[in-house]
Design a protein around this motif. Structure first.
Motif: not given
Length: 681
Positions: A553-563
């Protein structure tokens, strides 16, 4: 009885441009132009490896990067013909110099044609101001695509694909040593695709061929010649006004997803692109290395497309016009540098000095034409297009850029890394307006720099702080006829990475504030002109995680907050307005799971979710909120042995009908299923 003998072979050392075992890169040359560990770079950088491209069967760069924090792109209806992306709220497409190949500028125009991901070893995204090594750039950063190169071991792979919209594709990736001593090695990458799309009468046909050969006469010297030929036969989905999409509030007929609004015998996008160049490296000794690279680029584009009006009349008629473009682009780029490494006690230096050049020509002949309106309720085709070839509204641009740069990477006691760089750029351009013959000349120069500090903690944590600058010449003239000075960008970034030694884990977090000054805004006295009083600011948070929980099992995650918004403008009402097409929140999560725990050792599953909240559009002129959306991607793989691999990929599995808008709008792609069978030997 013979004793058991164990043979232990060391894994090949990862390099900044070579193949990577797995989906987590540890080194890169994009941020520093030297082979540097990612954890020692005081700026955000994301790397998509060949294995990840293969697992998700990416058909475009937009597909390849859609799980990267801070990145956004137009739907595939646009990505088929052009790579036009946004990083941290700023455009980084070829029009701003943000698309690189093997560390050098590539295309001369946005519409030269999109880059084929099957020909890439990896894709690297450097976020934020980065002119210190690459010259003219948007403050958003750059995307460096790394070519597949000859291999030291035999490589044999062929594949076929089929799927939605009568897709048929064949690929081949072949290479290996030519002689027994490994002095010569080769590689040949090829792709042929014939396909329709989810828009009627628009095809997605492509031919790609990339030969490469390496000469390595000794351990200290290598020369790699790289070439490519690419042919695209497709079409351009015309941009729509917000009011005539399904989101519009008018009660009249609206354009539907998949509906073709042009003329089948007229609309086309035919691009032919070629590259030829080489990469040379020579190590004089353990301390001093010379690198030199050169490439020639050429593209010809015949582009006919329909333009549509912003509104529909009571009878459902949509007014149309024709645009005819004949374009030719060339570019010659080179980069030469010396790297000197030294150690004095607890101090280590990697000093880099170099000069690069970029000479490009972009000639665009543009003509208008007339055609009859189309009825959205009962569309019929066959209208004659009448072009006006008497008036050429195009231009001829010739620009020359050269820069010298100096950089030092200083490591102290294996714990502190200081990165400092300085560059001087000169950029000249002549733009001829073909209709009048008028010539506008520009001559700009700029000094940019950056500095960053990283602390390498024993537990694998690496906090950092950095400052960097960018510049990009502004086109056009003011009401008085004066040329504009270059736009200037600067970024402050604080972040942290965690990459424990020997692990399959890379976590990163970054806080940034990015400002672009000298932005063009409307002249308050005469709206036909611009003045240079604007400022655009983007600030935000980005989180990325790549982690192999175990062998299955491998995962890739990304989150961005852009103002991202305008902070200074000649029109007071524009101050505070959000940048169009940039959502505040975006999240992406992808996971791969091998079913070995259930006894199905040959099978693997993949699933991904991509979502973003609402953004803003100025189509048809007034700021309007565009609803956010989310999509589900699925993958099923079967690898019974080391030779065969079958992968089925489904994008937008729930068939979400969404609309992407910036200054204009386009429908996103519907559900698409593709099955690919590869054979390796």
């Amino acid at each position: 009885m013979l004793r058991e003998v164990q043979v232990v072979a060391a894994a090949p050392r990862e390099t900044a441009t070579g193949p990577i075992s797995g989906q987590i890169a540890r080194r890169s040359a994009t941020a520093t132009k030297t082979d540097t560990a990612l954890i020692e770079i005081p700026q955000s950088i994301s790397v998509v490896t060949r294995e990840e491209l293969q697992n998700r069967k990416s058909d475009s760069l937009a597909d390849a990067l859609e799980y990267t924090a801070g990145f956004s792109a137009q739907p595939n209806g646009f990505a088929r013909v052009a790579d036009d992306f946004t990083l941290r709220g700023f455009n980084v497409g070829p029009g701003t110099g943000g698309m690189l190949r093997d560390g050098m500028k590539l295309q001369s125009s946005v519409y030269d044609g999109s880059i084929e991901p099957y020909g890439l070893e990896r894709v690297e995204v450097l976020k934020g101001a980065a002119s210190v090594l690459y010259g003219q750039l948007s403050p958003g950063g750059l995307i460096n695509t790394v070519s597949k190169r000859p291999t030291d071991t035999p490589l044999r792979e062929v594949g076929v694909s089929t799927g939605s919209f009568d897709r048929k594709q064949a690929t081949a990736d072949l290479g290996g040593p030519i002689d027994v001593d490994g002095v010569w090695s080769w590689r040949l990458t090829a792709l042929v695709r014939d396909s329709g799309t989810d828009v009627d009468h628009i095809k997605d046909d492509r031919r790609y061929l990339a030969p490469a050969i390496t000469w390595r006469p000794n351990a200290a010297t290598s020369v790699t010649a790289l070439a490519s030929v690419q042919q695209i036969r497709s079409g351009f989905a015309p941009p729509l006004s917000y009011n005539i999409t399904r989101l519009g509030n008018n009660a009249r007929a609206k354009a539907q997803r998949g509906q073709f609004l042009g003329e089948p015998t007229f609309d086309r996008f035919d691009s032919d692109m070629q590259t030829l160049g080489y990469l040379l490296q020579h190590e004089f000794n353990d301390a001093l290395t010379l690198r030199h690279a050169l490439r020639r680029f050429n593209a010809d584009v015949d582009w006919d497309y329909s333009q549509v009006n912003a509104s529909v009349n009571a009878a459902g008629l949509l007014q149309r016009a024709a645009s005819i473009r004949r374009e030719h682009s060339t570019g010659t780029t080179s980069d030469t540098s010396l790297e000197w490494r030294s150690s004095q006690g607890a101090w280590q230096h990697t000093l880099l000095a170099g000069v690069d050049t970029y000479d490009k020509r972009y000639t665009s002949h543009r003509f208008a034409g007339t055609m009859q309106p189309i009825n959205l309720l009962t569309p019929t085709y066959g209208t004659a297009v009448i072009p006006n070839f008497a008036t050429d509204n195009g231009s001829d641009l010739h620009s020359r850029q050269w820069g010298v740069y100096l950089q030092d990477q200083i490591k102290f006691q294996e714990r502190w890394v200081l990165l400092a760089g300085l560059r001087r750029d000169n950029a000249r351009s002549d733009t001829t307006t073909l209709r009048t013959g008028a010539v506008a000349k520009k001559d700009d120069s700029k000094t940019t720099g950056r500095a960053g500090l990283v602390y390498l903690a024993p537990n694998g944590l690496a906090p950092y702080l950095s400052y960097s600058q960018s510049f990009y010449p502004a086109d056009g003239t003011s009401r008085s006829g004066s040329s504009f000075v270059p736009t200037e960008g600067e970024q402050w970034e604080a972040g942290m990475r965690w990459q424990p030694t020997g692990s399959q884990t890379l976590l990163s977090a970054a806080l940034y504030r990015l400002t672009q000054n000298n932005a063009l805004t409307v002249d308050p006295i005469d709206s036909r002109y611009n003045v240079q009083t604007g400022q655009v600011r983007s600030q935000g948070l980005e989180l990325e995680a790549r982690h192999a929980l175990n062998s299955n099992l491998s995962v890739r995650a990304a989150y961005s907050y852009t103002d991202a918004r305008t902070t200074r403008d000649s029109v007071a009402a524009n101050v505070g307005a959000r940048t169009v097409g940039v959502p505040r929140h975006a999240v992406a999560l992808w996971g791969d799971y091998k079913l070995a725990g259930f006894g199905l050792t040959a099978w693997r599953l993949g699933a991904g979710v991509r979502a973003q909240d609402q953004s803003i559009t100025t189509s048809p002129g007034t700021p309007t909120a565009v609803p956010g959306y989310g999509m589900l991607d699925l993958m099923l793989g079967w690898t019974p042995d080391t030779h065969w691999d079958l992968t089925v990929r489904v994008q937008n599995a729930t068939d979400r009908n969404y609309v992407f808008c910036n200054t204009a709008c386009r429908y996103g792609n519907g559900r698409t299923a593709i099955a690919t069978l590869n054979y390796r030997w």
